[in-house]
Scaffold this motif. Structure first.
Motif, PDB file in Angstrom:
ATOM      1  N   GLU A 316       0.817  -1.219   0.000  1.00 41.12           N
ATOM      2  CA  GLU A 316       0.000   0.000   0.000  1.00 41.12           C
ATOM      3  C   GLU A 316       0.854   1.273   0.000  1.00 41.12           C
ATOM      4  OE1 GLU A 316      -0.461  -1.573   4.350  1.00 41.12           O
ATOM      5  OE2 GLU A 316       0.001  -2.385   2.352  1.00 41.12           O
ATOM      6  N   ASN A 317       2.142   1.155   0.361  1.00 37.76           N
ATOM      7  CA  ASN A 317       2.993   2.351   0.463  1.00 37.76           C
ATOM      8  C   ASN A 317       4.152   2.359  -0.536  1.00 37.76           C
ATOM      9  OD1 ASN A 317       1.556   3.421   2.693  1.00 37.76           O
ATOM     10  ND2 ASN A 317       2.698   2.080   4.088  1.00 37.76           N
ATOM     11  N   SER A 318       4.159   1.438  -1.490  1.00 39.91           N
ATOM     12  CA  SER A 318       5.327   1.277  -2.373  1.00 39.91           C
ATOM     13  C   SER A 318       5.638   2.550  -3.162  1.00 39.91           C
ATOM     14  CB  SER A 318       5.106   0.103  -3.336  1.00 39.91           C
ATOM     15  OG  SER A 318       3.961   0.324  -4.139  1.00 39.91           O
ATOM     16  N   GLN A 319       4.590   3.231  -3.635  1.00 34.80           N
ATOM     17  CA  GLN A 319       4.814   4.444  -4.430  1.00 34.80           C
ATOM     18  C   GLN A 319       5.427   5.549  -3.562  1.00 34.80           C
ATOM     19  OE1 GLN A 319       1.376   5.816  -6.584  1.00 34.80           O
ATOM     20  NE2 GLN A 319       2.463   7.505  -7.553  1.00 34.80           N
ATOM     21  N   LEU A 320       4.897   5.721  -2.345  1.00 40.98           N
ATOM     22  CA  LEU A 320       5.420   6.744  -1.430  1.00 40.98           C
ATOM     23  C   LEU A 320       6.856   6.423  -1.040  1.00 40.98           C
ATOM     24  CD1 LEU A 320       5.019   9.234   0.376  1.00 40.98           C
ATOM     25  CD2 LEU A 320       4.071   7.708   2.128  1.00 40.98           C
TER      26      LEU A 320
END
Length: 462
Positions: A316-320
């Motif tokens: 859920e946080n890979s892009q950030l």
């Protein structure tokens, strides 16, 4: 500062202990001690004893016995300071220490100033200035690497290398100066081809020594490592795992760490200074915002940056996570960046390894102590310890570094003059300046202000 009188100081750490050592130095050091030393063997006179001998007895003030002591005698010039030296090993009571020191202060001694024993060693030719400075580095060394460098410099490794270059350059300078006396006869005493080879060699050595300062400075002062990442990803847990103690507060509440926490760890003889920082995130909390601002300041000061993220929430946080990594890489492109996927005990790591193809990526669980040793090995890779292993000269002193830079600048001027065919009188000007900066390092060129600045940083008693 008077350098011909007799000085006294406590040479061991202040405070109570098993024993204490009181050092006395000066021409009259031994004769001053004689009236206050009562040997076990009656009528023994210290002044009549051989150098480098130890004598059991009592320090007495009239009929009052202060303490049973061992008195060591070192006769100049074969002593640390080059003068007569007496070292009194007494019991470590602070009362006894002060009673003995006060006794001798009342009877011809003066309290030594900071570094005055080593200053006398320098003035009396027992140490050159770079060796004297290495004494202070040796005392303050707190890991194997800094100790090794200080020992090598104190034994003359660095100064011998500088002195050899200076002697060779001085020899050619003398020949060029001699040419000036025979200018009308147009003769050359200095072989220009040999001189060019010497200048090339000096430049090579100076550049190597200057480059070594980058390694020497961080070894001497510890290598700062900033641990950064979003809140609650395990930065404080990682710091505790590295230090093997509960140094930082750990909780499930995001934003627990609001200020930077620093502590040191020695890994295979190299000192690392770890900085646990506040989590990076958008926040309206004023105090936490200040902590986040400090985080970026600490990244700027660090030699190595560790970016930590929670592997259990990677999807859920890979892009950030990718954005934050790229932001650090772009803002600090010269700093080594270690990317750590923490909490791998709670996650599937295949996706992380597939999506993040960074060079220094580690999988770790700080809580379970998985991969912590791999991180230590990775950190050591960023330190060029080859020079240490090969026992090469490493520069750690900023004063030496500054003088080396100035000497190199003058030598490059000499090189340019040789290439342009300048006359000997013009070459001699730049050579003299290079010799001056070499002399600054070893103390052949010095001023009272320089000596004052150097020895003021020593402890009293050394």
């Amino acid at each position: 500062m008077i350098l011909q009188d007799t000085i006294i100081a406590l040479a061991s750490p202040s405070g109570a202990g098993a024993i204490a050592v009181i050092r006395i130095s000066g021409t009259d050091a031994i004769t001053l001690c004689d009236p206050f030393f009562s040997s076990v063997k009656k009528n023994k006179q210290l002044a009549q004893q051989k150098s480098h001998t130890i004598h059991l007895g009592h320090i007495v003030d009239g009929k009052r016995v202060i303490d049973q002591v061992l008195v060591s005698i070192f006769k100049g010039p074969n002593s640390y300071t080059g003068e007569n030296v007496v070292e009194i090993s007494c019991h470590g009571s602070t009362y006894i220490q002060q009673e003995i020191i006060q006794l001798f202060l009342r009877n011809g001694c003066r309290m030594a100033e900071a570094g005055e024993f080593t200053l006398r060693a320098f003035i009396n030719g027992k140490l050159d200035l770079s060796q004297a400075e290495a004494v202070a580095d040796l005392i303050s060394s707190d890991n194997e690497a800094s100790h090794q460098i200080a020992m090598q410099q104190m034994r003359g490794g660095f100064s011998n290398e500088i002195q050899h270059l200076r002697d060779e350059l001085l020899n050619f300078a003398s020949l060029i100066e001699l040419e000036l006396d025979f200018a009308e006869e147009d003769v050359e005493f200095a072989d220009r081809s040999q001189f060019e080879a010497l200048v090339d060699r000096i430049q090579t050595v100076l550049k190597r020594l200057i480059d070594s300062f980058a390694v020497g400075n961080v070894i001497k002062n510890g290598i700062p490592v900033a641990i950064v990442g979003a809140p609650n990803v395990g930065k404080s847990t990682l710091l505790n795992a590295l230090l093997n103690e509960e140094r930082a507060i750990v909780s499930d509440i995001a934003g627990t760490t609001r200020d930077t926490i620093e502590d040191e760890l020695v890994i295979q003889g190299i000192g690392f200074r770890f900085i646990d920082t506040a989590g990076i995130r958008e926040t309206e909390d004023v105090v936490e915002s200040i902590g986040i601002k400090k985080t970026f300041e600490k990244i700027g000061q660090a030699q190595v940056v560790i970016y930590l993220f929670d592997a259990s929430h990677f999807e859920e946080n890979s892009q950030l996570i990718t954005v934050e990594i790229e932001k650090i890489k772009n803002q600090f492109p010269q700093k080594p960046l270690v990317i750590i996927a923490n909490k791998i005990d709670k996650s599937n790591t295949e996706k992380i390894q597939t999506e993040l193809s960074y060079e220094h990526l580690l999988l770790l669980s700080a809580k379970e102590n998985i991969g912590v040793e791999d991180l230590k090995d990775k950190l050591l890779q960023f330190v060029n310890t080859g020079a240490l292993r090969n026992n090469e000269t490493i520069v750690t002193n900023s004063r030496h570094y500054d003088s080396l830079l100035k000497a190199l600048e003058e030598i490059e001027k000499v090189q340019l003059g040789l290439n342009d065919g300048l006359s000997g009188d013009l070459l001699a000007i730049d050579i003299r300046q290079a010799l001056y900066y070499f002399g600054e390092i070893t103390g052949e060129v010095t001023t009272d202000d320089l000596l004052g600045n150097i020895f003021a940083n020593f402890c009293i008693g050394k």
